[in-house]
Design a protein around this motif. Sequence first.
Motif, short mmCIF file in Angstrom:
data_model
loop_
_atom_site.label_atom_id
_atom_site.label_comp_id
_atom_site.label_asym_id
_atom_site.label_seq_id
_atom_site.Cartn_x
_atom_site.Cartn_y
_atom_site.Cartn_z
N GLU A 152 0.82 -1.22 0.00
CA GLU A 152 0.00 0.00 0.00
C GLU A 152 0.85 1.26 0.00
OE1 GLU A 152 -2.64 -0.12 3.27
OE2 GLU A 152 -3.82 -1.82 2.53
N SER A 153 2.10 1.15 0.46
CA SER A 153 2.94 2.34 0.60
C SER A 153 4.29 2.13 -0.09
CB SER A 153 3.16 2.67 2.09
OG SER A 153 4.18 3.63 2.25
N GLU A 154 4.60 2.95 -1.07
CA GLU A 154 5.88 2.84 -1.75
C GLU A 154 7.03 3.20 -0.81
OE1 GLU A 154 6.09 4.92 -5.44
OE2 GLU A 154 4.16 4.14 -6.16
N GLU A 155 6.78 4.12 0.12
CA GLU A 155 7.81 4.50 1.07
C GLU A 155 8.12 3.35 2.02
OE1 GLU A 155 8.86 8.30 3.96
OE2 GLU A 155 6.78 7.68 3.71
N ASN A 156 7.07 2.69 2.49
CA ASN A 156 7.26 1.53 3.37
C ASN A 156 8.03 0.44 2.64
OD1 ASN A 156 6.88 -0.85 4.98
ND2 ASN A 156 5.08 0.10 5.90
N TRP A 157 7.64 0.17 1.41
CA TRP A 157 8.33 -0.84 0.60
C TRP A 157 9.80 -0.49 0.45
CZ3 TRP A 157 6.58 -5.29 -2.12
CH2 TRP A 157 7.52 -5.83 -3.01
N LYS A 158 10.09 0.75 0.15
CA LYS A 158 11.47 1.20 -0.09
C LYS A 158 12.34 0.98 1.14
CE LYS A 158 14.12 5.43 -0.88
NZ LYS A 158 14.02 6.91 -1.13
N TYR A 159 11.90 1.46 2.30
CA TYR A 159 12.72 1.36 3.50
C TYR A 159 12.79 -0.08 4.03
CZ TYR A 159 13.18 6.39 3.75
OH TYR A 159 13.51 7.70 3.47
N THR A 160 11.72 -0.82 3.86
CA THR A 160 11.74 -2.22 4.30
C THR A 160 12.75 -3.02 3.51
OG1 THR A 160 9.41 -2.18 4.99
CG2 THR A 160 10.38 -4.33 4.49
N HIS A 161 12.79 -2.83 2.20
CA HIS A 161 13.71 -3.60 1.36
C HIS A 161 15.14 -3.07 1.43
CE1 HIS A 161 9.92 -5.17 -0.12
NE2 HIS A 161 10.60 -6.19 -0.59
N ARG A 162 15.29 -1.82 1.79
CA ARG A 162 16.64 -1.31 2.02
C ARG A 162 17.24 -2.00 3.24
NH1 ARG A 162 17.40 5.08 2.49
NH2 ARG A 162 16.78 4.87 0.27
N LEU A 163 16.44 -2.12 4.31
CA LEU A 163 16.90 -2.83 5.51
C LEU A 163 17.08 -4.32 5.24
CD1 LEU A 163 17.42 -2.99 8.60
CD2 LEU A 163 14.96 -3.35 8.88
N ALA A 164 16.10 -4.92 4.57
CA ALA A 164 16.15 -6.36 4.29
C ALA A 164 17.37 -6.71 3.45
CB ALA A 164 14.88 -6.79 3.57
N GLY A 165 17.69 -5.89 2.47
CA GLY A 165 18.85 -6.15 1.62
C GLY A 165 20.14 -6.23 2.43
N ARG A 166 20.30 -5.30 3.38
CA ARG A 166 21.50 -5.29 4.21
C ARG A 166 21.55 -6.52 5.12
NH1 ARG A 166 20.78 1.06 5.97
NH2 ARG A 166 21.48 1.98 4.00
N ILE A 167 20.41 -6.84 5.74
CA ILE A 167 20.37 -7.98 6.65
C ILE A 167 20.61 -9.28 5.90
CG2 ILE A 167 18.86 -9.33 8.18
CD1 ILE A 167 17.55 -6.75 9.03
N TRP A 168 20.00 -9.44 4.73
CA TRP A 168 20.19 -10.67 3.95
C TRP A 168 21.64 -10.80 3.50
CZ3 TRP A 168 16.34 -13.77 0.86
CH2 TRP A 168 15.09 -13.80 1.50
N PHE A 169 22.24 -9.70 3.06
CA PHE A 169 23.62 -9.76 2.59
C PHE A 169 24.57 -10.15 3.72
CE2 PHE A 169 27.74 -7.77 1.57
CZ PHE A 169 27.99 -8.37 0.35
#
Length: 219
Positions: free
Chosen positions: A155-172
């Motif tokens: 529902e929120s592009e901003e939520n998606w952006k920040y969630t995947h920015r964090l997820a990308g770092r944690i996954w890496f």
Amino acid sequence: MKKSAAYWIWTICLAPLIFLAVVWQKLPGRVPMHYNINGEADRYGSKNELLVLIGILFAVNIGTYLLLSNIHRIDPKKKYTAENLPVMKRFAFIITFFMTALSCFIIHTTLHAGSGFNGKFVVALIGLMIAALGNYMYNIKPNYFAGFRLPWTLESEENWKYTHRLAGRIWFVGGLVLTVLAFFLSEKAGFNVLMIITAIIVVVPTVYSYRFYKQNLNK
């Protein structure tokens, strides 16, 4: 360029079947088909059963690549079709490479059944796949098929952006940590660490995303 990419993908996907054909005559009549947590074979089957297993993995591999490469055709969120296509193809290549490596490892282990099953290699391989996916996760735009597809991220592009920015770092980071630890821990401990890291890389971005949603909802 597209023909070259397709050539390499088919070559990678077919590699396990080619490998199996080359070593087929060297395989024993009864081959290990399942291993316990200690890497010891606890079920045996025929070579034909191994062929069926590798065939299924090949079909899943091809199916996954075709699905991820063509998700833009069926994704309801058409807004980011062009931007998501390159990322999805990278995801597809990473998963295809992982599935091929796993299939070849199974064949190699069967060929050298006396040495047992090296679970450390599998855990390390999964760690590398997680790290590779995390390296591209921050580039994913909102869609219904890949990423953290939660009600509040969609529902929120901003939520998606920040969630995947964090997820990308944690996954890496999580993937690299898992890969390194796999070679220093016992097989059983390595699988336990795999479960723990998997839980962390899924739960932390989900909780973060929900808290981000609640904070903005209150505002």
